[in-house]
Enzyme design. Structure first.
Site, PDB file in Angstrom:
ATOM      1  N   GLU B 138     -66.905  28.377  -7.631  1.00 48.32           N
ATOM      2  CA  GLU B 138     -66.854  29.431  -8.647  1.00 48.32           C
ATOM      3  C   GLU B 138     -68.044  30.365  -8.616  1.00 48.32           C
ATOM      4  O   GLU B 138     -67.889  31.577  -8.703  1.00 48.32           O
ATOM      5  CB  GLU B 138     -66.772  28.840 -10.060  1.00 48.32           C
ATOM      6  CG  GLU B 138     -65.402  28.445 -10.514  1.00 48.32           C
ATOM      7  CD  GLU B 138     -65.022  27.107  -9.963  1.00 48.32           C
ATOM      8  OE1 GLU B 138     -65.892  26.468  -9.351  1.00 48.32           O
ATOM      9  OE2 GLU B 138     -63.859  26.714 -10.114  1.00 48.32           O
ATOM     10  N   HIS B 207     -61.619  20.586 -20.413  1.00 45.07           N
ATOM     11  CA  HIS B 207     -60.617  21.613 -20.169  1.00 45.07           C
ATOM     12  C   HIS B 207     -60.257  22.354 -21.450  1.00 45.07           C
ATOM     13  O   HIS B 207     -59.307  23.106 -21.464  1.00 45.07           O
ATOM     14  CB  HIS B 207     -59.341  20.993 -19.580  1.00 45.07           C
ATOM     15  CG  HIS B 207     -59.454  20.701 -18.128  1.00 45.07           C
ATOM     16  ND1 HIS B 207     -59.984  19.528 -17.652  1.00 45.07           N
ATOM     17  CD2 HIS B 207     -59.113  21.423 -17.043  1.00 45.07           C
ATOM     18  CE1 HIS B 207     -59.966  19.541 -16.328  1.00 45.07           C
ATOM     19  NE2 HIS B 207     -59.441  20.683 -15.931  1.00 45.07           N
TER      20      HIS B 207
END
Lengths: 431, 402
Positions: B138, B207
């Site tokens: 990322e 998450h």
């Protein structure tokens, strides 16, 4: 694709372009005339053979003069550089040195503040690589970026003004020593955190590939150079970008300026395998080690790496063994490094070495070189005068470049966009 | 045309070439804003006129209803119905058609079609370079997007889950936000960073993160949160066209919302808030998924005789203080309902901004309902108690309006 760095300078090198689909009609072979390196001594192939472990920094240093003599013996008609190129290279390195020395003076006189990282001793790497680039090629650097900016073509006065924090600086005084940018010269920074610029460089290389393949621009063969140090080679961003660059064959060259020290952390104490060039083949790109104190060697390696990238064959990792003569920054007392080590590298000063080479090979004489030095000294003086005379940024500059589209400051309570508020342009609005 | 919510929002046209704002003739309880001859009627939602309207009143519209939208009679075209992720895709595709420098990069966006199907079909249409499947890195691919943006492309970086962008925080904060400034304005970064965040259905703590609170301090970026298919497409297009770096927050649970959106091209203003339901008694400010909890609570409240004004702030950074301010001046009570954590969340910033600017208009301190400062638990019952539920909103309003 193999990249060869052999000690046997008389031996022609294995042709480099062995990829299945060569993209250019250029003659793929390269004859490597450079001589002994002070580092790796084996041929580098795509799948490297086990190392012979000759990499010993503390081993006997081959004096530059010996190297030069060897080159001379080898092929007197086949010098590595022409007179014009030699003078250009000398001028650029001398500019880097004179500028950095002036920076130190100015810092201690209180003209610039903060963290200033000087490049003394490493000029061969900057000049060796950047002088081979075209204006459209991109360079990404770290906080030790003054000389990269100068080599890329940013005027000395713009860099000096930026260091003084004046509005005529290349970044309007908003970046400072560690954030040199130039759109005109395609210098994409200047980054304070190490490793931060490498993904940006990867993006610039991606952009070039995109323009060539998606937008079908035929001459989009820009190359990007990413400069960073030995400390960065232990950082995740470095490895992630090596992977992506090799995966997509991006036109980028990763240039490691291995000066052995990350502030006070020795490279050997921080790295499990100190031979950084070996990390290239692990990702599928050639890894080359070169003597970063010798501008001609760096130039030869750079030529091939840049040409490779331009042909579309992908990235190269080049480790330049170099040394910084000063501390990490002007605030660093530099007490940790061994004076004997410093003396050894000082004897290999790249500028003195090149001067010797040029004179001995009759490419230039002392007067011409003195004239170059004088010209540069005057240029640097003029840069300081310009910076001194330049105005400080006015208050109205405070809010100007935060957003490319200043509507990003939003809508104020009165219903108007804040950027339309007159206080905004004066710099006194609260945003 | 069946819209889930009628939003007499404030979507307005921005760019010169595309289209105009929409104007709707809808029966309303209040005076309408001016109508401009230049724009055309598009759909059932009323949108106020663009930039010029700021000098005038807000448009206010019909009551938001869940079911039908019969009130909107003068829609010229019926539009087409789709789900929110399809609306995002439509916006993305239109922009990619329009400008060849627009590209997408992220994990599984290409061949897989995006883990929430937002980019499905795009790789086949545009190729592997324009819809780039990245390795799992990322920080580096966000940085790559920034480098590409600096050198002329307009990338959209997708975080598979917003939480993963924590790994890209270095690039987002240091480069995305600051580069335009530290380069003295030389390089612009027209990047869009998007991805789903928020609390889903028992996805676990990592998450279920809400990153808007972490990113809001970064100078130089804009943050928007979409909540309906209409504003999802509009904000996506506006974000892509914007020269600023924009972070578009989507929500995992909202991807399957269905709504009818216009066939014509439109974009939503990045800096404006959306009036969901005009009212008199109290201003409820919310965004993203909490909008639906609020509207559910609003139904109950209306039955009990209250009249809440619901505003979807949409622009998390910067706040649309005009829309919000007008509302505060009218109702004098503010309730903020958000999914962010209580500490340092969007609600906290919004509370402070309203206090600073509209303190005199407030009858009571602002109440902020946020998620508990708890890592989201896996168990369904516990998870439910960490976020704000409609019953809590009803209680809060009742207490407020005593």
């Amino acid at each position: 694709m193999s990249f060869s760095a052999t000690t046997k300078f008389a031996q022609p090198v294995v042709p480099l372009n062995t990829s299945a689909t060569p993209r250019s009609n250029d003659n793929p072979s390269l004859f490597f005339k450079t001589s002994s390196f002070l580092g790796s001594t084996h041929k580098l192939r795509f799948n490297p053979l086990p190392s012979k472990a000759h990499h010993r920094r503390s081993a006997a240093v081959v004096a530059v003069s010996d190297v030069v003599k060897e080159k001379k013996r080898q092929a007197s008609t086949n010098l590595l550089i022409t007179k014009e190129e030699g003078l250009e290279v000398y001028e650029d390195m001398y500019l880097g040195r004179a500028f950095e020395d002036m920076c130190a003076q100015m810092y201690y006189r209180g003209k610039m503040f903060g963290f200033v990282h000087l490049y003394n001793g490493q000029e061969a790497v900057s000049t060796g690589f950047i002088k081979l680039l075209k204006q459209k090629d991109c360079v990404v650097s770290t906080y030790r970026d003054h000389v990269h900016a100068l080599s890329k073509g940013v005027p000395a006065r713009a860099v000096m003004s930026e260091l003084f924090g004046k509005s005529t600086g290349c970044c309007r005084g908003q970046g400072g020593s560690m954030h040199m940018f130039s759109k005109e010269h395609n210098l994409l920074g200047g980054f304070a955190f190490i490793g931060e610029g490498i993904p940006v460089a990867t993006g610039a290389a991606f952009s070039a590939k995109y323009r060539r393949e998606v937008l079908k621009e035929a001459n989009a063969d820009d190359v990007t150079l990413a400069f960073f140090g030995d400390g960065t080679c232990n950082n995740g961003q470095f490895f992630e970008c090596l992977n992506m660059a090799a995966l997509w064959k991006l036109p980028i060259v990763f240039v490691v300026e291995n000066n052995l020290w990350a502030i006070g952390m020795s490279h050997l104490r921080a790295t499990s395998d100190p031979e950084i060039w070996k990390k290239g083949p692990a990702f599928g790109m050639p890894g080359v080690h070169v003597d970063g104190m010798d501008v001609l060697k760096v130039r030869e390696v750079a030529k091939e790496a840049i040409a490779r990238a331009r042909r579309g064959e992908g990235p190269t990792l080049v480790e330049c063994e170099t040394y910084r003569f000063r501390g990490h920054s002007l605030a660093d007392p530099d007490e940790l490094r061994d004076p004997a080590e410093k003396a050894r590298y000082a004897a290999r000063d790249p500028i003195t070495a090149l001067k010797k080479y040029l004179v001995e090979n009759k490419l230039a004489n002392e007067q011409e070189l003195k004239a170059v030095e004088k010209k540069i000294d005057e240029l640097v003086e003029e840069a300081v005068e310009f910076a001194d005379a330049s105005p400080h940024p006015p208050r109205s500059q405070l809010l100007e470049n935060v957003f490319a589209d200043p509507k990003g400051f939003g809508i104020g309570p009165d219903g108007r966009y804040r950027c339309e508020d007159p206080k905004f342009t004066e710099g006194t609005a609260q945003v | 045309m069946a819209t889930v919510f009628q939003s007499p929002g404030t979507a307005t046209a921005l760019s010169s070439n595309s289209f105009d704002s929409t104007k709707l003739l809808v029966p309303s309880r209040r005076s309408l804003s001016e109508r401009k001859a230049s724009f055309f009627c598009v759909r059932s939602e009323m949108k106020p006129t663009p930039i010029a309207r700021r000098a005038d009143n807000l448009v206010v519209n019909a009551v938001a209803t869940k079911a039908d939208s019969s009130a909107s009679s003068t829609a010229s075209k019926p539009g087409h119905e789709l789900l929110l992720f399809e609306a995002l895709r439509e916006g993305l595709e239109e922009e990619m058609d329009r400008d060849p420098t627009v590209c997408v990069m992220g994990e599984d966006v290409g061949h897989y079609g995006g883990s929430y199907k937002v980019t499905r079909g795009l790789a086949e249409k545009y190729g592997d370079l324009r819809v780039l499947d990245t390795p799992i890195a990322e920080n580096s691919f966000t940085g790559m997007g920034i480098g590409a943006a600096m050198t002329g492309l307009r990338p959209i970086v997708e975080g598979m889950n917003m939480g993963f962008l924590l790994l890209a925080f270095n690039q987002i904060s240091n480069n995305c936000g600051m580069l335009h400034y530290t380069s003295g304005g030389q390089f612009k970064i027209p990047i869009v960073i998007r991805g789903p965040g928020g609390v889903g259905r028992q996805l676990g703590a990592e998450h279920s993160q809400r990153l808007e609170s972490y990113f809001q301090s970064i100078p130089g970026i804009q943050m928007v949160a979409c909540s309906t298919p209409y504003n999802a497409k509009g904000l996506m297009k506006a974000a892509i066209r914007s020269e600023n770096p924009v972070i578009l927050f989507e929500h995992v649970l909202l991807y399957n919302l269905k709504e009818r959106i216009p066939d014509e091209e439109y974009i939503c203003n990045l800096e404006e808030a959306e009036m969901v339901r005009p009212g008199e008694h109290i201003t409820i400010l919310t965004y993203s998924r909490m909008r639906y909890h609020v509207m559910q609570a609003a139904k109950t409240l209306v039955n009990k005789g209250y009249d809440p004004e619901v505003i979807d702030i949409r622009s998390l950074k910067p706040f649309d203080l005009y829309t919000i301010g007008n509302s505060v001046k009218k109702t004098h009570r503010v309730l903020i309902v958000e999914e962010c954590m209580r500490t340092g969340g969007i609600g906290a910033s919004l509370t402070s901004a309203i206090n600073e600017n509209f303190h005199d208009y407030l009858d009571a301190p602002i109440v902020c309902l946020s998620s508990q400062d708890v890592p989201t638990p896996y168990a369904g019952t516990l998870e439910e108690w960490t976020v704000v539920q409609p019953a809590q909103i009803v209680t809060a309003v009742e207490q407020f309006c005593q």
